[in-house]
Design a protein around this motif. Structure first.
Motif, PDB file in Angstrom:
ATOM      1  N   PRO A  76       0.820  -1.214   0.000  1.00 48.24           N
ATOM      2  CA  PRO A  76       0.000   0.000   0.000  1.00 48.24           C
ATOM      3  C   PRO A  76       0.856   1.267   0.000  1.00 48.24           C
ATOM      4  O   PRO A  76       1.888   1.337   0.660  1.00 48.24           O
ATOM      5  N   GLN A  77       0.405   2.278  -0.757  1.00 43.20           N
ATOM      6  CA  GLN A  77       1.152   3.520  -0.898  1.00 43.20           C
ATOM      7  C   GLN A  77       0.504   4.695  -0.174  1.00 43.20           C
ATOM      8  O   GLN A  77       1.080   5.772  -0.128  1.00 43.20           O
ATOM      9  N   SER A  78      -0.696   4.509   0.360  1.00 41.15           N
ATOM     10  CA  SER A  78      -1.379   5.608   1.042  1.00 41.15           C
ATOM     11  C   SER A  78      -2.150   5.051   2.238  1.00 41.15           C
ATOM     12  O   SER A  78      -2.361   3.836   2.357  1.00 41.15           O
ATOM     13  N   GLU A  79      -2.568   5.949   3.104  1.00 45.95           N
ATOM     14  CA  GLU A  79      -3.365   5.525   4.264  1.00 45.95           C
ATOM     15  C   GLU A  79      -4.669   4.867   3.813  1.00 45.95           C
ATOM     16  O   GLU A  79      -5.126   3.900   4.401  1.00 45.95           O
ATOM     17  N   TYR A  80      -5.257   5.398   2.743  1.00 41.89           N
ATOM     18  CA  TYR A  80      -6.498   4.812   2.215  1.00 41.89           C
ATOM     19  C   TYR A  80      -6.255   3.367   1.766  1.00 41.89           C
ATOM     20  O   TYR A  80      -7.041   2.475   2.076  1.00 41.89           O
ATOM     21  N   GLU A  81      -5.151   3.134   1.045  1.00 40.42           N
ATOM     22  CA  GLU A  81      -4.853   1.769   0.587  1.00 40.42           C
ATOM     23  C   GLU A  81      -4.589   0.837   1.762  1.00 40.42           C
ATOM     24  O   GLU A  81      -4.980  -0.326   1.745  1.00 40.42           O
ATOM     25  N   TRP A  82      -3.918   1.360   2.820  1.00 41.49           N
ATOM     26  CA  TRP A  82      -3.700   0.556   4.018  1.00 41.49           C
ATOM     27  C   TRP A  82      -5.033   0.151   4.640  1.00 41.49           C
ATOM     28  O   TRP A  82      -5.224  -0.993   5.040  1.00 41.49           O
ATOM     29  N   GLU A  83      -5.954   1.099   4.719  1.00 41.11           N
ATOM     30  CA  GLU A  83      -7.261   0.817   5.321  1.00 41.11           C
ATOM     31  C   GLU A  83      -8.021  -0.226   4.510  1.00 41.11           C
ATOM     32  O   GLU A  83      -8.604  -1.156   5.064  1.00 41.11           O
ATOM     33  N   VAL A  84      -8.012  -0.099   3.186  1.00 36.86           N
ATOM     34  CA  VAL A  84      -8.689  -1.076   2.324  1.00 36.86           C
ATOM     35  C   VAL A  84      -8.048  -2.450   2.500  1.00 36.86           C
ATOM     36  O   VAL A  84      -8.751  -3.463   2.621  1.00 36.86           O
ATOM     37  N   ALA A  85      -6.716  -2.509   2.539  1.00 38.79           N
ATOM     38  CA  ALA A  85      -6.022  -3.789   2.722  1.00 38.79           C
ATOM     39  C   ALA A  85      -6.385  -4.416   4.068  1.00 38.79           C
ATOM     40  O   ALA A  85      -6.631  -5.628   4.147  1.00 38.79           O
ATOM     41  N   ARG A  86      -6.465  -3.602   5.120  1.00 39.50           N
ATOM     42  CA  ARG A  86      -6.843  -4.134   6.443  1.00 39.50           C
ATOM     43  C   ARG A  86      -8.256  -4.698   6.429  1.00 39.50           C
ATOM     44  O   ARG A  86      -8.539  -5.710   7.072  1.00 39.50           O
ATOM     45  N   ILE A  87      -9.157  -4.058   5.688  1.00 43.19           N
ATOM     46  CA  ILE A  87     -10.536  -4.566   5.594  1.00 43.19           C
ATOM     47  C   ILE A  87     -10.551  -5.898   4.852  1.00 43.19           C
ATOM     48  O   ILE A  87     -11.193  -6.858   5.287  1.00 43.19           O
ATOM     49  N   ILE A  88      -9.842  -5.985   3.733  1.00 45.99           N
ATOM     50  CA  ILE A  88      -9.796  -7.229   2.959  1.00 45.99           C
ATOM     51  C   ILE A  88      -9.189  -8.363   3.783  1.00 45.99           C
ATOM     52  O   ILE A  88      -9.663  -9.501   3.741  1.00 45.99           O
TER      53      ILE A  88
END
Length: 86
Positions: A57-69
């Motif tokens: 992940p390159q952004s906080e948003y991508e980190w959050e999406v990855a954590r949800i998945i």
């Protein structure tokens, strides 16, 4: 543990490289009492669901999406609660 100074003696298995050191209890606790935002996750199945762009992940948003998945659940790490046995 030294009650007078409220500190713990830390020993490393590589004693030739890292000498013993006394660490104040508060400093040691704070260093170990962190929360891992993804301490428990759907392993190994969740990781296979991650699209390639979310594997690093390159952004906080991508980190959050990855954590949800991954179905991440926060977990305290690195410490135990100890008490004196009388």
């Amino acid at each position: 543990y030294d009650e007078d100074s409220d500190s713990f003696l830390i020993l490393d298995v590589a004693k030739y490289k890292y000498p013993p050191v006394w660490a104040p209890a508060a400093l040691l606790y704070n260093a170990m009492a962190g929360v891992d935002l993804c301490g428990v996750w759907n392993s190994p199945f969740g990781q296979s669901k991650l699209p390639k762009n979310l594997r690093v992940p390159q952004s906080e948003y991508e980190w959050e999406v990855a954590r949800i998945i991954l179905d991440c659940q926060p977990l305290h790490r690195g410490y135990i609660i100890a008490s004196r046995i009388e």
